[in-house]
Scaffold this motif. Sequence first.
Motif, PDB file in Angstrom:
ATOM      1  N   ASN A   1      32.595 111.830   7.033  1.00  0.00           N
ATOM      2  CA  ASN A   1      31.928 110.567   7.105  1.00  0.00           C
ATOM      3  C   ASN A   1      33.236 109.255   6.956  1.00  0.00           C
ATOM      4  OD1 ASN A   1      29.619 111.708   7.316  1.00  0.00           O
ATOM      5  ND2 ASN A   1      29.346 111.905   4.844  1.00  0.00           N
ATOM      6  N   ASP A   2      34.227 109.546   7.101  1.00  0.00           N
ATOM      7  CA  ASP A   2      35.194 108.287   7.234  1.00  0.00           C
ATOM      8  C   ASP A   2      35.264 107.931   8.676  1.00  0.00           C
ATOM      9  OD1 ASP A   2      35.860 108.669   4.641  1.00  0.00           O
ATOM     10  OD2 ASP A   2      37.855 109.451   4.822  1.00  0.00           O
ATOM     11  N   ILE A   3      35.545 106.762   9.022  1.00  0.00           N
ATOM     12  CA  ILE A   3      35.542 106.333  10.313  1.00  0.00           C
ATOM     13  C   ILE A   3      36.856 105.743  10.759  1.00  0.00           C
ATOM     14  CG2 ILE A   3      34.423 104.354  11.898  1.00  0.00           C
ATOM     15  CD1 ILE A   3      31.954 104.859  10.303  1.00  0.00           C
ATOM     16  N   VAL A   4      37.507 106.114  11.789  1.00  0.00           N
ATOM     17  CA  VAL A   4      38.652 105.473  12.444  1.00  0.00           C
ATOM     18  C   VAL A   4      38.350 104.562  13.545  1.00  0.00           C
ATOM     19  CG1 VAL A   4      40.909 106.076  13.283  1.00  0.00           C
ATOM     20  CG2 VAL A   4      40.195 107.543  11.504  1.00  0.00           C
ATOM     21  N   TYR A   5      38.757 103.681  13.374  1.00  0.00           N
ATOM     22  CA  TYR A   5      38.544 102.568  14.721  1.00  0.00           C
ATOM     23  C   TYR A   5      39.920 102.040  15.248  1.00  0.00           C
ATOM     24  CZ  TYR A   5      37.312  98.628  17.741  1.00  0.00           C
ATOM     25  OH  TYR A   5      37.193  97.655  18.720  1.00  0.00           O
ATOM     26  N   VAL A   6      40.167 102.213  16.432  1.00  0.00           N
ATOM     27  CA  VAL A   6      41.171 102.055  17.236  1.00  0.00           C
ATOM     28  C   VAL A   6      40.978 100.861  18.038  1.00  0.00           C
ATOM     29  CG1 VAL A   6      43.440 102.526  18.836  1.00  0.00           C
ATOM     30  CG2 VAL A   6      42.073 104.182  17.351  1.00  0.00           C
ATOM     31  N   ALA A   7      41.505  99.617  17.681  1.00  0.00           N
ATOM     32  CA  ALA A   7      41.288  98.187  18.110  1.00  0.00           C
ATOM     33  C   ALA A   7      42.030  98.095  19.525  1.00  0.00           C
ATOM     34  CB  ALA A   7      41.672  97.172  17.257  1.00  0.00           C
ATOM     35  N   PRO A   8      41.590  97.384  20.640  1.00  0.00           N
ATOM     36  CA  PRO A   8      42.011  97.278  21.976  1.00  0.00           C
ATOM     37  C   PRO A   8      43.343  96.303  21.608  1.00  0.00           C
ATOM     38  CG  PRO A   8      40.104  95.837  21.744  1.00  0.00           C
ATOM     39  CD  PRO A   8      40.239  96.845  20.476  1.00  0.00           C
ATOM     40  N   ASN A   9      44.275  96.296  22.390  1.00  0.00           N
ATOM     41  CA  ASN A   9      45.526  95.181  22.401  1.00  0.00           C
ATOM     42  C   ASN A   9      45.015  93.942  23.095  1.00  0.00           C
ATOM     43  OD1 ASN A   9      45.472  95.855  25.430  1.00  0.00           O
ATOM     44  ND2 ASN A   9      47.157  97.264  25.141  1.00  0.00           N
ATOM     45  N   ASP A  10      45.875  92.929  22.923  1.00  0.00           N
ATOM     46  CA  ASP A  10      45.579  91.594  23.336  1.00  0.00           C
ATOM     47  C   ASP A  10      45.274  91.596  24.831  1.00  0.00           C
ATOM     48  OD1 ASP A  10      45.913  90.831  20.812  1.00  0.00           O
ATOM     49  OD2 ASP A  10      47.980  90.339  21.036  1.00  0.00           O
TER      50      ASP A  10
ATOM     51  N   LYS B   1      43.877  93.853  27.043  1.00  0.00           N
ATOM     52  CA  LYS B   1      42.490  94.122  27.267  1.00  0.00           C
ATOM     53  C   LYS B   1      41.451  93.421  26.794  1.00  0.00           C
ATOM     54  CE  LYS B   1      39.241  97.918  26.976  1.00  0.00           C
ATOM     55  NZ  LYS B   1      39.077  99.363  26.665  1.00  0.00           N
ATOM     56  N   SER B   2      41.878  92.731  25.511  1.00  0.00           N
ATOM     57  CA  SER B   2      40.950  91.510  24.989  1.00  0.00           C
ATOM     58  C   SER B   2      40.668  90.484  25.917  1.00  0.00           C
ATOM     59  CB  SER B   2      41.280  91.084  23.753  1.00  0.00           C
ATOM     60  OG  SER B   2      41.329  92.239  22.665  1.00  0.00           O
ATOM     61  N   ILE B   3      41.838  90.150  26.611  1.00  0.00           N
ATOM     62  CA  ILE B   3      41.932  89.026  27.710  1.00  0.00           C
ATOM     63  C   ILE B   3      41.087  89.205  28.816  1.00  0.00           C
ATOM     64  CG2 ILE B   3      43.252  87.316  29.134  1.00  0.00           C
ATOM     65  CD1 ILE B   3      45.421  87.808  26.770  1.00  0.00           C
ATOM     66  N   ASN B   4      41.133  90.874  29.275  1.00  0.00           N
ATOM     67  CA  ASN B   4      40.655  90.924  30.603  1.00  0.00           C
ATOM     68  C   ASN B   4      39.278  91.155  30.289  1.00  0.00           C
ATOM     69  OD1 ASN B   4      43.254  91.259  31.948  1.00  0.00           O
ATOM     70  ND2 ASN B   4      43.470  93.372  31.416  1.00  0.00           N
ATOM     71  N   VAL B   5      38.784  91.590  29.251  1.00  0.00           N
ATOM     72  CA  VAL B   5      37.375  91.889  28.845  1.00  0.00           C
ATOM     73  C   VAL B   5      36.578  90.357  28.830  1.00  0.00           C
ATOM     74  CG1 VAL B   5      35.681  92.544  27.005  1.00  0.00           C
ATOM     75  CG2 VAL B   5      37.407  93.999  27.659  1.00  0.00           C
ATOM     76  N   GLY B   6      37.349  89.622  28.176  1.00  0.00           N
ATOM     77  CA  GLY B   6      37.033  88.195  28.122  1.00  0.00           C
ATOM     78  C   GLY B   6      36.763  87.467  29.559  1.00  0.00           C
ATOM     79  N   ILE B   7      37.663  87.744  30.449  1.00  0.00           N
ATOM     80  CA  ILE B   7      37.692  87.296  31.636  1.00  0.00           C
ATOM     81  C   ILE B   7      36.390  87.809  32.392  1.00  0.00           C
ATOM     82  CG2 ILE B   7      38.812  87.329  33.852  1.00  0.00           C
ATOM     83  CD1 ILE B   7      41.341  86.807  32.411  1.00  0.00           C
ATOM     84  N   SER B   8      36.488  89.165  32.225  1.00  0.00           N
ATOM     85  CA  SER B   8      35.275  89.968  33.021  1.00  0.00           C
ATOM     86  C   SER B   8      33.996  89.307  32.625  1.00  0.00           C
ATOM     87  CB  SER B   8      35.410  91.447  32.924  1.00  0.00           C
ATOM     88  OG  SER B   8      35.102  91.683  31.394  1.00  0.00           O
ATOM     89  N   GLU B   9      33.814  89.204  31.449  1.00  0.00           N
ATOM     90  CA  GLU B   9      32.619  88.759  30.673  1.00  0.00           C
ATOM     91  C   GLU B   9      32.275  87.139  31.274  1.00  0.00           C
ATOM     92  OE1 GLU B   9      32.836  89.346  26.640  1.00  0.00           O
ATOM     93  OE2 GLU B   9      32.372  91.373  26.702  1.00  0.00           O
ATOM     94  N   THR B  10      33.451  86.453  31.506  1.00  0.00           N
ATOM     95  CA  THR B  10      33.231  84.971  31.712  1.00  0.00           C
ATOM     96  C   THR B  10      32.741  84.862  33.147  1.00  0.00           C
ATOM     97  OG1 THR B  10      34.756  84.452  30.221  1.00  0.00           O
ATOM     98  CG2 THR B  10      34.123  82.803  31.775  1.00  0.00           C
ATOM     99  N   ASN B  11      33.219  85.860  34.141  1.00  0.00           N
ATOM    100  CA  ASN B  11      33.115  85.673  35.594  1.00  0.00           C
ATOM    101  C   ASN B  11      31.754  85.413  35.966  1.00  0.00           C
ATOM    102  OD1 ASN B  11      35.858  85.547  36.466  1.00  0.00           O
ATOM    103  ND2 ASN B  11      36.163  87.736  36.427  1.00  0.00           N
ATOM    104  N   PRO B  12      30.678  86.537  35.589  1.00  0.00           N
ATOM    105  CA  PRO B  12      29.533  86.121  35.942  1.00  0.00           C
ATOM    106  C   PRO B  12      28.832  84.519  35.903  1.00  0.00           C
ATOM    107  CG  PRO B  12      29.771  88.322  34.920  1.00  0.00           C
ATOM    108  CD  PRO B  12      30.966  87.414  34.726  1.00  0.00           C
ATOM    109  N   GLY B  13      29.297  84.246  34.855  1.00  0.00           N
ATOM    110  CA  GLY B  13      28.893  82.746  34.467  1.00  0.00           C
ATOM    111  C   GLY B  13      29.466  81.759  35.554  1.00  0.00           C
ATOM    112  N   LEU B  14      30.761  82.286  35.548  1.00  0.00           N
ATOM    113  CA  LEU B  14      31.412  81.112  36.644  1.00  0.00           C
ATOM    114  C   LEU B  14      30.847  81.260  37.979  1.00  0.00           C
ATOM    115  CD1 LEU B  14      35.197  81.524  35.509  1.00  0.00           C
ATOM    116  CD2 LEU B  14      33.499  79.862  35.046  1.00  0.00           C
ATOM    117  N   GLN B  15      30.318  82.656  38.372  1.00  0.00           N
ATOM    118  CA  GLN B  15      29.996  82.842  39.709  1.00  0.00           C
ATOM    119  C   GLN B  15      28.457  82.027  39.803  1.00  0.00           C
ATOM    120  OE1 GLN B  15      29.978  87.011  40.156  1.00  0.00           O
ATOM    121  NE2 GLN B  15      32.139  87.214  40.374  1.00  0.00           N
TER     122      GLN B  15
END
Length: 251
Positions: A209-218, A220-234
């Motif tokens: 029941n222990d959990i290991v979470y591997v975070a994304p690097n910076d 990918k975080s930037i890319n995800v942020g851009i991809s989430e922002t693009n629809p709003g900009l469009q």
Amino acid sequence: MKRVAMFIIAALAMAGCTTKEDFVLFHDTNISQPNAGKQVIDLTSVAKYEYKIQPHDRISITMYNHPELGTTSTASQREDTRGVLVDANGYVRLPLVKNVHVAGLSQRAAQQKIEKAYSAFLEDAELYLEVLNKRAYILGEVKKPGEVRLFNEKATLLQLLAQAGDLTDSANRHAIVVLKNRYNKVYTETVDLTGPNSIKLANLMIYPNDIVYVAPNDIKSINVGISETNPGLQLIGNIIQPAVQVKYLGD
């Protein structure tokens, strides 16, 4: 998996609003508190950890001298039908002894309790008990996220990462988060796999029941942020474009 995801979200939220000293990785129940407000774990007692049976676990019972009373399972059976289920109230129903409460007990303690119950009917009530569904969870930037079965009740962090197919190219190797739920509290440790102690840290023990979470690097975080922002900009662009065209034609 939904329950696991909710646990991770809550744990990360808690970790985000506390100092690193507030949550220290540990594997056992012996906790010392040399400083007020800090949880310091006695790592020398790691070997004493024992899994406690929980409601909805599946357990296997082998009766050495009376195999007909054991929980018969075959290799072809699905894992969710093997053994016998511990019900929501923590009881397991067995031949002769009927209902025995085992939730909250270690495997050894549950085994002794069931042996004692059978001793009222049998002279040679020897048995072996095993929990069949011991799992740890690994999520985030790994190639095969999900449940990992723990055949030996525990595994090292390195073994868990290997079973998950290794880290992805987007993984943040400086931020492998290990979460453990003990005494209704979440304890976390952020492991850096690139530091001088990386081999030692990779051998941290992971328990059921222990959990290991591997975070994304910076990146990918930037890319995800851009991809989430693009629809709003469009959308904004689609709204503004007709007005610009009208103004251009008017000029």
